[in-house]
Design an enzyme around this catalytic site. Structure first.
Site, PDB file in Angstrom:
ATOM      1  N   GLU A 174       0.824  -1.214   0.000  1.00 30.54           N
ATOM      2  CA  GLU A 174       0.000   0.000   0.000  1.00 30.54           C
ATOM      3  C   GLU A 174       0.859   1.265   0.000  1.00 30.54           C
ATOM      4  OE1 GLU A 174      -3.745   0.055   0.405  1.00 30.54           O
ATOM      5  OE2 GLU A 174      -3.580  -1.988  -0.333  1.00 30.54           O
ATOM      6  N   HIS A 250      -4.608   1.520   7.328  1.00 29.10           N
ATOM      7  CA  HIS A 250      -3.196   1.826   7.017  1.00 29.10           C
ATOM      8  C   HIS A 250      -2.557   2.337   8.303  1.00 29.10           C
ATOM      9  CE1 HIS A 250      -4.475   2.799   2.638  1.00 29.10           C
ATOM     10  NE2 HIS A 250      -3.843   1.639   2.639  1.00 29.10           N
ATOM     11  N   CYS A 371      -2.978  11.233   3.744  1.00 30.43           N
ATOM     12  CA  CYS A 371      -3.283  10.337   2.602  1.00 30.43           C
ATOM     13  C   CYS A 371      -3.108  11.064   1.292  1.00 30.43           C
ATOM     14  CB  CYS A 371      -4.735   9.883   2.638  1.00 30.43           C
ATOM     15  SG  CYS A 371      -5.199   9.003   4.110  1.00 30.43           S
TER      16      CYS A 371
END
Ligand code: SUG
EC number: 3.5.3.23
Length: 448
Positions: A174, A250, A371
């Site tokens: 990721e 995450h 993000c």
């Protein structure tokens, strides 16, 4: 030579919508099917970029992707003209059309993992595009991500690009959302901190029970090998599986680091003391003084962290050595979090100021300030080798806001995704964008 941390923010694409596509991401699930406002989303992101630029930070921009991804739908068996492909997908498999329309590439912390030249064996900045293979709508991002990063960081003397890892769950990767770099100075060798959610091959590591762990240890190890990092320059740690089950999909939802500082929640990791000792020892060998700020669960619960995105903040170093935290508006809306932040900044510690940004459109899909940015540490020579078209300036900000106003809708719901006109609008907008950012041809509709 002077070095910088440059934040490249993802520009929100014209199809931003709430598809409910990310199981394990509480915001994505709870806002599913609401109508979105792509124009507002893009302008909120641009306002953050402009503010950071005006504060004196180096700021860049990362282009969105072509959506709906007609080529992806063709790979799934929908045929005919582009309009027919969309029409047939809408009729027979709406969830696939929704996935092929997601503007999820905006969360560029997931675009790639980046290692600065001071850490790598060949002295170049290394990029590995993330395969994002836990979610179908994200797994289709990496080919275009690679082309866009290639067009931004083209000079092979300074930049090395690696293709995404094999697209299987064992190598779930990721990108930078689970990667942090500690250093004394951005231009000096540092310690790269890889956080994984599970191991694919070693059963000794526990795994979450409810929600998926997206990042595997094996993926992190592969990225470190590809980038030529030394054993002394890496630390691996496991995320606490119980926080993944509470919506921490995450690591950047529960911890953030920069310079010599790690800001984290008490429940974020397994074997925290061992991990902190290793970070301290390894950063010490690079001449750094590792410091950690632990937020106790008695003051901020994991649920508070997930709802407010306190840790999905940007921790920025200021010229005087102090630090600034960029947080989303939702932190002000949570009494415990806001109180914690007040006490943090008034305690005389390193973090002296908090700045709040309204990023609601992105937040409703689980994407906060951190993000939306990909950090790339660059020295002066490397910065000069970056495609200048993607570096934020006051005129570029003006051009991009006008471009958004001209091309973006202010309302999008699921039915609108089936409108073939939306595809034409997106392609027209993106074609113009590649000229504004001087990227050349990077989108499937431009190269096929
Ligand atoms: O992968 N949301 C993204 C949010 C990514 C946030 N990134 C970081 N934490 N670094 C995700 O879950 C939701 C799309 C939708 O439901 O329409 C989504 O993909």
């Amino acid at each position: 030579m002077k070095s910088y941390e440059v934040n490249f923010d993802g520009l929100v694409g014209p199809t931003h919508n709430y598809g409910g596509l990310s199981y394990g991401n509480v915001a994505s699930q709870s806002n599913s099917q609401q109508s979105s406002n792509p124009r507002e989303a893009a302008l909120q992101g641009l306002a953050k970029m402009k503010a950071l630029m005006e504060m004196g930070f180096q700021q860049g921009v990362l282009a969105p992707q072509e959506r709906p991804d007609v080529a992806a739908l063709r790979r799934l068996g929908f045929a005919g003209s582009d309009a027919q492909v969309i029409e047939r997908a809408a009729k027979d498999a709406m969830p696939l059309l929704v996935a092929s329309c997601s503007a999820s590439s905006m969360w560029v912390a997931n675009a790639a993992t980046v290692s600065p030249s001071a850490d790598t064996a060949d002295g170049r900045v290394h990029f590995t595009a993330a395969n994002l293979n836990c979610k179908y709508h994200r797994s289709i991002e990496h080919p275009t991500t690679s082309r866009v990063l290639g067009a931004m960081f083209a000079d092979q003397k300074h930049f090395a690009h690696h293709a995404a890892l094999p697209a299987v769950a064992q190598f779930g990767d990721e990108g930078a959302a689970n990667h942090t770099r500690f250093c004394r100075d951005y231009g000096q060798a540092g310690v790269e901190f890889f956080v994984f959610g599970r191991s694919a091959f070693d059963t000794r590591y526990p795994a979450p029970q409810k929600y998926p762990a997206r990042q595997t240890l094996e993926a992190s190890l592969a990225v470190a090998r590809l980038h030529g990092l030394s054993n002394d320059g890496v630390v691996y740690a496991q995320q606490n599986p119980s926080v993944i089950d509470q919506g921490v999909f995450h690591n950047d939802v529960i911890a953030v680091g920069n310079g010599e500082v790690l800001f984290y929640h008490e429940d974020a990791f397994l074997e925290t003391d061992k991990m902190l000792a290793e970070l301290q020892a390894k950063l010490g060998k690079c001449g750094g003084n590792f410091q950690s700020i632990c937020v106790p669960r008695s003051q901020v619960t994991v649920e508070d962290a997930v709802r407010s995105y306190l840790f999905n903040s940007q921790l920025l170093s200021r010229a005087d050595g102090s630090m600034l935290l960029i947080v989303p508006e939702e932190c002000r809306g949570n009494e415990r979090v806001w109180q914690y932040l007040q006490s943090l900044t008034s305690s005389g510690g390193l973090i002296r100021e908090v700045k709040v940004f309204d990023l609601k459109q992105s937040m409703q899909n689980g994407g906060g300030p951190a993000c939306l940015r990909l950090r790339v540490a660059l020295n002066q020579t490397e910065l000069a080798a970056v495609n200048p078209g993607v570096i934020m300036t006051a005129p570029l900000y003006g051009t991009l806001t006008q471009w958004v106003d001209r091309h973006y809708r202010d309302r999008l719901s699921e039915n609108d995704l089936a409108d073939p006109q939306l595809l034409l609008e997106c392609r027209t907008a993106l074609d113009e964008l590649t000229q504004i950012l001087k990227l050349g041809a990077v989108y499937p509709f431009q190269i096929n």
